[in-house]
Scaffold this motif. Structure first.
Motif, short mmCIF file in Angstrom:
data_model
loop_
_atom_site.label_atom_id
_atom_site.label_comp_id
_atom_site.label_asym_id
_atom_site.label_seq_id
_atom_site.Cartn_x
_atom_site.Cartn_y
_atom_site.Cartn_z
N ARG A 108 -13.02 12.46 -12.56
CA ARG A 108 -12.30 11.36 -11.16
C ARG A 108 -11.61 11.63 -10.26
O ARG A 108 -11.56 11.77 -9.13
CB ARG A 108 -12.01 10.56 -12.03
N TYR A 109 -11.09 13.10 -10.08
CA TYR A 109 -10.56 13.69 -9.22
C TYR A 109 -11.17 14.39 -8.37
O TYR A 109 -10.93 13.64 -6.97
CB TYR A 109 -9.48 15.15 -9.90
N LEU A 110 -11.90 14.78 -8.87
CA LEU A 110 -13.15 15.02 -7.21
C LEU A 110 -14.09 13.77 -6.80
O LEU A 110 -14.05 14.22 -5.47
CB LEU A 110 -13.65 15.72 -7.70
N ALA A 111 -13.82 12.88 -7.33
CA ALA A 111 -14.93 12.28 -6.03
C ALA A 111 -13.52 11.44 -5.45
O ALA A 111 -14.10 11.13 -4.66
CB ALA A 111 -14.85 11.01 -7.76
N THR A 112 -11.86 11.15 -5.89
CA THR A 112 -11.20 11.12 -5.31
C THR A 112 -11.66 11.72 -3.58
O THR A 112 -10.58 11.19 -2.86
CB THR A 112 -9.52 10.84 -5.65
N ARG A 113 -11.52 13.45 -4.03
CA ARG A 113 -11.65 13.78 -2.63
C ARG A 113 -13.04 14.00 -1.89
O ARG A 113 -12.91 14.74 -0.83
CB ARG A 113 -11.09 15.57 -3.22
N GLY A 114 -13.98 13.51 -2.77
CA GLY A 114 -15.03 12.78 -1.57
C GLY A 114 -15.84 14.38 -1.56
O GLY A 114 -16.78 14.71 -1.00
N ILE A 115 -16.31 14.59 -2.73
CA ILE A 115 -16.37 15.36 -3.75
C ILE A 115 -18.08 15.49 -4.85
O ILE A 115 -17.21 14.65 -5.65
CB ILE A 115 -15.92 17.30 -3.94
N GLU A 116 -19.00 15.26 -4.26
CA GLU A 116 -20.44 14.81 -5.09
C GLU A 116 -20.24 15.90 -5.97
O GLU A 116 -20.13 17.08 -5.91
CB GLU A 116 -21.46 14.45 -4.44
N ALA A 117 -19.94 15.45 -7.66
CA ALA A 117 -19.96 16.00 -7.98
C ALA A 117 -20.98 16.15 -9.62
O ALA A 117 -20.44 14.68 -9.74
CB ALA A 117 -18.37 16.17 -8.58
N ARG A 118 -21.46 16.74 -10.15
CA ARG A 118 -22.51 16.78 -11.88
C ARG A 118 -21.97 17.29 -12.65
O ARG A 118 -21.61 18.75 -12.62
CB ARG A 118 -23.84 17.39 -11.65
N LEU B 89 0.26 -0.83 -0.09
CA LEU B 89 -0.32 0.09 0.06
C LEU B 89 0.88 1.49 -0.07
O LEU B 89 1.95 1.13 0.51
CB LEU B 89 -1.08 0.19 1.99
N THR B 90 0.70 2.62 -0.54
CA THR B 90 1.48 3.59 -1.19
C THR B 90 0.42 4.62 -0.12
O THR B 90 0.62 5.89 0.78
CB THR B 90 2.04 4.11 -2.07
N ARG B 91 -1.21 4.50 -0.66
CA ARG B 91 -2.00 5.71 -0.35
C ARG B 91 -3.34 5.25 -0.89
O ARG B 91 -3.57 4.03 -1.49
CB ARG B 91 -1.84 6.85 -1.21
N ALA B 92 -4.48 6.22 -0.07
CA ALA B 92 -5.99 5.36 -0.03
C ALA B 92 -6.45 6.76 0.20
O ALA B 92 -5.79 6.93 1.87
CB ALA B 92 -6.03 3.82 0.15
N VAL B 93 -8.20 6.37 -0.48
CA VAL B 93 -8.47 7.48 0.49
C VAL B 93 -10.59 7.12 -0.05
O VAL B 93 -10.07 6.40 -0.81
CB VAL B 93 -7.94 8.90 -0.60
N ALA B 94 -11.02 7.23 1.53
CA ALA B 94 -11.85 7.45 1.04
C ALA B 94 -13.17 8.69 0.76
O ALA B 94 -12.42 9.14 1.95
CB ALA B 94 -13.16 6.51 2.13
N ALA B 95 -13.74 8.58 0.58
CA ALA B 95 -14.63 10.11 0.81
C ALA B 95 -16.25 9.45 0.01
O ALA B 95 -16.47 8.90 -0.97
CB ALA B 95 -13.90 11.09 -0.05
N GLY B 96 -16.70 10.72 0.26
CA GLY B 96 -18.07 10.09 -0.73
C GLY B 96 -19.36 9.36 0.32
O GLY B 96 -19.11 8.82 1.41
N ARG B 97 -20.32 9.73 -0.20
CA ARG B 97 -21.49 8.83 0.28
C ARG B 97 -22.40 8.51 -0.67
O ARG B 97 -22.64 8.78 -2.02
CB ARG B 97 -22.27 10.07 1.58
N ARG B 98 -22.95 7.38 0.55
CA ARG B 98 -24.37 6.81 -0.95
C ARG B 98 -25.28 7.58 -0.37
O ARG B 98 -25.64 7.85 0.47
CB ARG B 98 -23.94 5.31 -0.26
#
Length: 417
Positions: A226-236, A21-30
């Motif tokens: 894709r980048y916004l999703a990795t930051r946990g930002i819900e985007a349209r 493992l080098t890095r992992a990010v969890a973000a956003g919501r279901r």
């Protein structure tokens, strides 16, 4: 293709506890669920007490950092995070990248790049729901985090101040799907870094509405999502291009990449394409000549909160410079064609920045990528403040356009709005 969520999270668990493992990010919501934290980031670190798994969580206001020991402590911490209803997981190892997005139906859209392990065959629909119990490691999975966590891990990965090479991995499926060249990937990555420096950590609309004007093959459209999703930002995200065949192509790619519920494409002109509701963030990467002016004018009309535009060619002002004599004592600036063209580039973007300021924006003009990757490396980065224009700003603008007998396209478009 959708996959079983429990199996996908089991794969994530394996990777989070893997020595590679080098890095992992969890973000956003279901859909219909909210995690107890808005974001979690994990990575291996070396501290005086020995190797640890660092977990940084954020409640949206401030981060909380803890370093957990190998073994049961790390497993418990990882299992607790996997029970949270995050909408996205992004996991990087030394061998590849795995991205998991939870769909509205509760399935998993999984993208794998590099040599990341395939999803565990032993996980099945009978696995315990992740919202009830921690995900159990699949049979035959890789060893969990141990005292050998750092073995084979490069020193620059362990360093707290290591330089992140890519915001999106070059092997990300979106680059393969869109056919992005290495040069285009570098431009997009540099543009995303400018985006990262522009958006605040908090105070973002939910969802964040983004429009990519003149999207073309949609390299930036997909990468921004894709980048916004990795930051946990819900985007349209909406991509606009005048060609119907591009709309059809890009819509097909969105479905193939599993993001067609959040990324859509519209065929139409920059000035008139239907977008409702108005976006918060407007992007334009290398829209030719006055198409950049149209993108800026549309952003102002929308009163977008943030604008990032990388201009391309600058023919309009250059043509006006050829038609009118240069004011004294500046004839030497336009006497030679190559100097006139370069002067027109600088003058065009200076006037664009001035007009944005007159319309309530704070503007920075920066170099967003090295010129060896593209000579069109200037970026207009604007944030709406709503500040009124002033007599001083208007006088400054008139003092520049008047003697040169210029009427920039953006001025004309804003006057007609």
């Amino acid at each position: 293709m959708p996959e079983d969520l429990a199996a996908a999270l089991a794969e994530v668990r394996t990777l989070l506890l893997d020595p590679q493992l080098t890095r992992a990010v969890a973000a956003g919501r279901r859909r219909g669920q909210t995690p107890s934290v808005v974001r979690a980031e994990l990575r291996p670190v070396a501290v005086k007490a020995g190797p640890r798994l660092q977990i940084v969580t954020s409640d949206g206001a401030r981060p909380y950092t803890r370093n957990v020991a190998a073994g049961a402590e790390a497993e418990a911490a990882v299992d607790a995070l996997l029970t949270e209803p995050f909408g996205n997981w992004h996991v990087e190892t030394s061998e590849g990248t795995v991205q998991v997005r939870v769909t509205k139906k509760g399935d998993a859209q999984v993208h794998r790049a590099g040599r990341a392990p395939a999803h565990p065959a032993s996980a099945s629909a009978t696995s315990a729901p992740t919202t009830v119990a921690p995900v159990a490691p699949p049979a035959g999975s890789a060893p969990v985090l141990s005292d050998a966590l750092m073995a084979g891990t490069p020193a620059d990965v362990l360093a707290h101040d290591r330089r992140k090479e890519h915001l999106l991995a070059p092997g990300d499926p979106l680059f393969t799907a869109t056919g992005a060249s290495a040069a285009k990937r570098r431009q997009v990555d540099a543009f995303l870094r400018a985006l990262a420096a522009t958006l605040p950590e908090g105070d973002l609309p939910q969802p964040l509405r983004v429009v990519d004007l003149g999207c073309g093959n949609a390299y930036l459209t997909f990468a921004a999502y894709r980048y916004l999703a990795t930051r946990g930002i819900e985007a349209r995200v909406v991509g606009i291009d005048v060609r119907e065949d591009q709309r059809e192509r890009n819509s097909t790619l969105a479905a193939m990449l599993g993001c067609d519920d959040s990324v859509e494409f519209v065929a139409g002109t920059i000035l008139d394409a239907a977008v409702d509701p108005a976006p918060d963030l407007v992007l334009a990467l290398h829209a030719c000549d006055t198409a950049t002016d149209e993108a800026l004018a549309r952003a102002v009309r929308w009163q977008a909160r943030w604008v990032l535009a990388a201009p391309c060619c600058h023919h309009d002002v250059a043509a006006q410079l050829r038609r009118a004599p240069a004011p004294d004592p500046y004839d030497m600036l336009t006497r030679h064609g190559i100097l006139r063209e370069r002067f027109a580039d600088v003058l065009t973007d200076s006037l664009r920045a001035a007009l944005l300021r007159l319309n309530g924006y704070r503007v920075d003009v920066v170099e967003f990528v090295d010129s060896r990757h593209t000579p069109r490396n200037l970026l207009l980065r604007a944030r709406r403040t709503g500040a009124p224009d002033s007599a001083e700003l208007r006088a400054e603008y008139a003092a520049l356009t008047g003697p040169w007998q210029l009427t920039p396209k953006l001025e004309t478009l804003l006057a007609a709005a």
